[in-house]
Design a protein around this motif. Sequence first.
Motif, mmCIF file in Angstrom:
data_model
loop_
_atom_site.group_PDB
_atom_site.id
_atom_site.type_symbol
_atom_site.label_atom_id
_atom_site.label_comp_id
_atom_site.label_asym_id
_atom_site.label_seq_id
_atom_site.Cartn_x
_atom_site.Cartn_y
_atom_site.Cartn_z
ATOM 1 N N VAL A 190 18.267 9.911 51.164
ATOM 2 C CA VAL A 190 17.787 8.913 50.654
ATOM 3 C C VAL A 190 18.632 7.486 50.287
ATOM 4 N N LYS A 191 19.354 8.302 49.148
ATOM 5 C CA LYS A 191 20.438 8.065 48.351
ATOM 6 C C LYS A 191 21.591 6.930 49.236
ATOM 7 N N LEU A 202 26.318 -4.499 43.886
ATOM 8 C CA LEU A 202 26.907 -3.526 43.976
ATOM 9 C C LEU A 202 25.613 -2.313 43.251
ATOM 10 N N TRP A 203 25.153 -2.096 42.410
ATOM 11 C CA TRP A 203 24.100 -1.827 42.400
ATOM 12 C C TRP A 203 23.390 -1.122 43.329
ATOM 13 N N LYS A 204 22.988 -1.316 44.299
ATOM 14 C CA LYS A 204 21.861 -1.048 45.635
ATOM 15 C C LYS A 204 22.247 0.388 45.830
ATOM 16 N N GLY A 205 20.602 0.828 45.773
ATOM 17 C CA GLY A 205 20.575 2.550 45.533
ATOM 18 C C GLY A 205 20.423 2.918 44.948
ATOM 19 N N ILE A 206 20.142 1.997 43.466
ATOM 20 C CA ILE A 206 20.767 3.174 42.112
ATOM 21 C C ILE A 206 19.132 3.038 41.426
ATOM 22 N N PRO A 259 37.211 5.789 44.934
ATOM 23 C CA PRO A 259 36.169 5.198 44.866
ATOM 24 C C PRO A 259 35.982 6.515 44.270
ATOM 25 N N ARG A 260 35.873 7.299 45.455
ATOM 26 C CA ARG A 260 35.273 8.736 44.483
ATOM 27 C C ARG A 260 35.874 9.210 43.488
ATOM 28 N N ILE A 261 37.324 9.521 43.301
ATOM 29 C CA ILE A 261 37.573 10.256 42.573
ATOM 30 C C ILE A 261 37.454 9.197 41.123
ATOM 31 N N LEU A 269 30.444 1.766 41.922
ATOM 32 C CA LEU A 269 31.665 3.490 42.769
ATOM 33 C C LEU A 269 30.850 3.433 43.781
ATOM 34 N N ASP A 270 30.162 4.797 43.706
ATOM 35 C CA ASP A 270 29.541 5.844 44.617
ATOM 36 C C ASP A 270 28.797 4.963 46.414
ATOM 37 N N LEU A 271 28.663 3.345 45.611
ATOM 38 C CA LEU A 271 28.265 2.914 47.022
ATOM 39 C C LEU A 271 29.272 2.406 47.278
ATOM 40 N N ILE A 272 30.614 1.760 46.693
ATOM 41 C CA ILE A 272 31.435 0.964 46.977
ATOM 42 C C ILE A 272 32.486 2.697 48.290
ATOM 43 N N LYS A 273 32.389 4.125 47.485
ATOM 44 C CA LYS A 273 32.521 5.115 48.641
ATOM 45 C C LYS A 273 31.531 5.512 50.125
ATOM 46 N N THR A 274 30.506 4.892 50.115
ATOM 47 C CA THR A 274 29.473 5.587 50.841
ATOM 48 C C THR A 274 29.734 4.305 51.475
#
Length: 302
Positions: free
Chosen positions: A141-142, A80-84, A272-274, A42-47
């Motif tokens: 970086v994230k 979808l987990w890129k940046g984990i 996605p952020r909410i 969800l954080d990835l999609i938001k970004t």
Amino acid sequence: MQGYSIDPEHNEMKIKEDYPILKSFLAGSLSGTFSTILFQPLDLIKTRLQSKVNLHLDTPKTNTLGTVIHIIKNENILGLWKGITPSITRVVPGVGLYFSSLHWLKHTLHVKDPLTPTEALLLGITARSMSGALLIPITVVKTRFESEIYKYNSVGEALKIIYKQEGIRGLSSGLVPTLLRDAPYSGLYLTFYTQLKNIVIEADLSYVKSSAPIHFSCGILAGIFASTITQPADVIKTKMQLYPNEFKNVRNAVFRIYKKYGMLGYFKGIVPRILRRTLMTAMAWTVYEEVAKLLNLLIFYY
């Protein structure tokens, strides 16, 4: 919940809590690990959605579902987990620092239970500001890891490249909007969360047998309120961290986003952020409070 010790000189029973700050940090870090791994997509999609707000990446038809399909098609499901890695590097100690800071502030300032709305607001803002400022380089970086713009092989490499090319300013880019997002969010969240829990407890709902559902439900509602109010700051933060040469400061970013997209530009990626912030924070608080009980940690948020 607490250990007891006898003062040999006065022969008095004293109540003490062993290593409360360390226990708060461990409980918070554990809760942060679970919630980060689960809700990273969800954080990835938001970004990704917010990165399209750039003047050179005008894709108005892009939405949450379209972004998910695009990521899976081009990067497979693990994309979808890129940046984990930077997420965990930031969130795990960040959540631990946040909870331990809350505990330390409450006892240092001798804040009495239950927390008033003003006390909850100020404690949340202060604790989040402390942890957010310390971890801003990892936040940068994230954000860049999650975008499609920068290609880094590791967190260490990213920190070195950013420092070499942009200096300290690059590693701290977006600090102001990050604090304007996280500090009010945490303050508002803690305020809503504690007050909602007080309402439920005062209502004495006998059919609620476990505290976990109360924590999670109150967390969901508190997250929705706090996320919506702080969404514009999140968009500005992302813009400044992804395009530091174009969005040099908060004022510049505010005007550029409004000029290109109007008021709706400040709410790009809000769905996605909410979902992510609400579910992640609710789970973090639920896991924290349950783990804290196991660690015999005195919790003051009831």
